[in-house]
Design an enzyme around this catalytic site. Sequence first.
Site, PDB file in Angstrom:
ATOM      1  N   GLU A 497      38.269  43.980  52.152  1.00 19.38           N
ATOM      2  CA  GLU A 497      39.121  43.223  53.071  1.00 19.38           C
ATOM      3  C   GLU A 497      40.068  44.170  53.805  1.00 19.38           C
ATOM      4  O   GLU A 497      40.642  45.056  53.182  1.00 19.38           O
ATOM      5  CB  GLU A 497      39.913  42.176  52.271  1.00 19.38           C
ATOM      6  CG  GLU A 497      38.992  41.129  51.676  1.00 19.38           C
ATOM      7  CD  GLU A 497      39.530  40.507  50.391  1.00 19.38           C
ATOM      8  OE1 GLU A 497      40.749  40.481  50.202  1.00 19.38           O
ATOM      9  OE2 GLU A 497      38.699  40.053  49.576  1.00 19.38           O
ATOM     10  N   GLU A 528      35.652  38.358  47.126  1.00 17.85           N
ATOM     11  CA  GLU A 528      35.637  39.469  46.167  1.00 17.85           C
ATOM     12  C   GLU A 528      34.322  39.556  45.404  1.00 17.85           C
ATOM     13  O   GLU A 528      33.828  40.653  45.124  1.00 17.85           O
ATOM     14  CB  GLU A 528      36.810  39.350  45.193  1.00 17.85           C
ATOM     15  CG  GLU A 528      38.162  39.773  45.779  1.00 17.85           C
ATOM     16  CD  GLU A 528      38.797  38.708  46.665  1.00 17.85           C
ATOM     17  OE1 GLU A 528      38.280  37.573  46.678  1.00 17.85           O
ATOM     18  OE2 GLU A 528      39.799  39.007  47.340  1.00 17.85           O
ATOM     19  N   HIS A 595      50.081  39.491  41.604  1.00 17.06           N
ATOM     20  CA  HIS A 595      49.834  40.683  42.421  1.00 17.06           C
ATOM     21  C   HIS A 595      50.368  41.955  41.776  1.00 17.06           C
ATOM     22  O   HIS A 595      50.606  42.937  42.464  1.00 17.06           O
ATOM     23  CB  HIS A 595      50.497  40.544  43.801  1.00 17.06           C
ATOM     24  CG  HIS A 595      49.715  39.735  44.787  1.00 17.06           C
ATOM     25  ND1 HIS A 595      49.543  38.386  44.669  1.00 17.06           N
ATOM     26  CD2 HIS A 595      49.049  40.089  45.918  1.00 17.06           C
ATOM     27  CE1 HIS A 595      48.815  37.942  45.687  1.00 17.06           C
ATOM     28  NE2 HIS A 595      48.503  38.956  46.459  1.00 17.06           N
TER      29      HIS A 595
END
Length: 819
Positions: A497, A528, A595
């Site tokens: 990405e 993914e 994250h």
Amino acid sequence: MPKSIVIVPDRVFARQAIRFSDIPANAYDRTVEQELAEYAPDDLLNIWRDMCGIREFESALQEIKARGAYKGVNYTHAGPAHLSIGQEASAVGMAFGLSVDDQIFGSHRSHGEILAKGFSAIRQLGDDDLMEIMRTYRDGALLRPVDNGSSATVRELALRYFVYGAYSEIFARETGFNRGLGGSMHAFFAPFGIYPNNAIVGGSGSIAPGAALFKRVNRKGGIVVANIGDASFGCGPVWEGITFSAMDQYRNLWDASLGGGLPILFNCINNFYGMGGQPFGETMGIGSIARIGAGVNPEQMHAERVNGYDPLPVIEAFRRKKQLLLEGRGPALLETITYRISGHSPSDASSYRSKEEIERWQQADSLRAFRGKLVENGVLTEAALDSARAAIEAAVLDALKLAVDLDVSPRVTVDSDLVGTVMFSNRRVERFDDRQPEFLQDLTDNPRVQQLRGKIRTPTHDGQPVPKMKAFNVRDGIFEAMLHRFAIDPTMIAFGEENRDWGGAFAVYRGLTEALPYHRLFNSPISEAAIVGAAVGYGLAGGRVVAELMYADFMGRAGDEIFNQLSKWQAMSAGALMLPVVLRVSVGSKYGAQHSQDFTALVHHIPGLKVVYPVTPYDAKGMMNTALAGTDPVVFFESQKIYDMGEMFVEEGVPEGYYEIDLSEPSIKRRGTDLTMVTLGPTLYTAIAAADQLQARFGLSAEVIDLRAATPLDYAPIVESVRKTGRVLLAIDAVERGSVMQTVAASVTQLCFDDLDGPPVVVGARNWITPAAELEASFFPQPAWLLDAIHERILPLQGYEPVTNQGLGEFARRAKGGV
Ligand SMILES: Cc1ncc(C[n+]2csc(CCOP(=O)(O)OP(=O)(O)O)c2C)c(N)n1
Ligand SMILES: [Mg+2]
């Protein structure tokens, strides 16, 4: 988004309708006369013979599983056998018109497809090619047992060889296609264009697009077919594989000479069942798998539904689909209707379907119907058909007898380290093709290359620390290594990405957009599973690839592709395949629970993956170079905390030239005598800060060892250090529980038991979800935590006041609460 694609408000807001066209279902309307004009009688005899061969192969397995005997052959087979009795016409129809260089990928139920493709390849290859394959594949190990002079022709020999290899593989014999390390659900034979079956439902849906990508990028002929079941279209990775295959850029942005859309056909083998669940009427709402095409692209994937209970409509459909794929109009979708008369597996009691339904499909049986058509129309006589059937049944039985015979077909020795020796190929391949690597510019003109020339590669400059802006940093090290290897291996590509115009996640790829054509560096969809799956397919097909997942947290989205595919195919091929795939994943911070996770422990736990985590520019460059010259899958962890970090440890600086670092070798970043500190990831810098304090405040000298990799790992430098210091603290930013450091600590305890003053101590992040940026200091190990742990559990520090409770009582209290 490239600037060439401009979004104009008036245009996107204009009144319009999104149109669909009809998706053909059973549109085949050729008459027997038309078909007879198309085929020679021999072709039709071959189609019949292939169907009979598959039926016999599967019937024998069914009896072996159910009763331990077939036609006088007694055998107990412990492993799986997902049979496809009833589906023969769909398999033969699929393979009949494919060339040897067309590749098929399959599912858990692919024996029939494998046999059909093999039979088709054997018919197309000349005697010399067949002999060459049989003699060289695994040094003739599959040939010797069948080469007993009983075959009249090379083709006959090849057929026995092939059926024997398939049975041997299913029975876990040395003489199987993959030495029995693949088995029924993972068998394949690449020389005939047969690529892995997959025991994960829909697994091939994300991998096969990578093989199709390989064909486009490297200008290879042929197409790729993903043979997957109807129920697999409920799997996310299948949808992702379709999305990846249908990207506009192949036709809009890539060099037209590459050939356009990916040459991939998703072939849904629709037998109307999962195991017992029914996608139509129960577990899905789509009505027909072909309908999916309408949601994918304006061409609707050229989707259609075809009668797979008759080989001729399937052959005809495949011919048309192959043509449009070769014209660059892919991807395509075919829904091949068939029926599984056999159970899902031998233990299946068919509790989910009625006897009457099965009987109806038995009455319509494709073998009987096809035979009737040939006889009634005077194409072939009953005698000719019977004799062809008898011949193939004899060949199958003969192969079965040889495959069950332990003297002729031994198992790999159970106590041998064979699996261990084939998990990693451990080879070095400079380039997978000799052609000139393609670039858009002379690299000396590249802005990033020019910028790097002005950067300072040493820890200090004129006796001063190097300002951040001027330092050659970790992201520069990764960039430099990748650019170097891009210039060596023409097959090397990178995708993920935001890899292209954005400059890559965290600006690592800035400059690559200017340097590389689209097909060597491209943006993928936010898929993914497809990113990793396609990388697996690209690697299996023979190319080098760097796939990137932006955040390590997203590995969960590609869980199957990382844990079951990337890690397994080298071993399951018994060394026949290599997987030169580097998977870059970045560990975040400041972005909270989803994250900022260090997932090294997850991949460290999975056999078959190399797991590295360099945190200095010197290590990042050297280890990326090694990974990109190797032939194994490497999960390459990076840390967003230290992308900007210049070199602090190598006095001579980061070389401009090429060098490699042994991935297994821990790096001693600081020498010391009183205590060993072991780190993985950016905790190195935390440990260095703690070591500075130990020295300054308590006169203790700590040796700091950066593992740099979790797998492979040479323990020797750690053992040597602990022998000297007798004390060891291991620190990592991952949550403490189950971290890589817990494994290393347990091993060090064993390896250094006599030299240790006390047990190794692990300090990790708290066993929490990662909190907000403002709270991170309470989550990730801080230098003070290391001092606290040393003081509490290793060596009391005189006059030291701990700031956190690193004691074992507190540890036990938290553990009881699951924290
Ligand atoms: C990811 C995954 N989920 C579940 C299973 C268990 N399983 C094996 S085969 C199967 C049904 C698959 O149906 P379909 O894709 O239509 O193929 P078919 O068995 O009909 O050939 C299931 C649920 C699996 N192997 N993999
Ligand atoms: Mg099915």
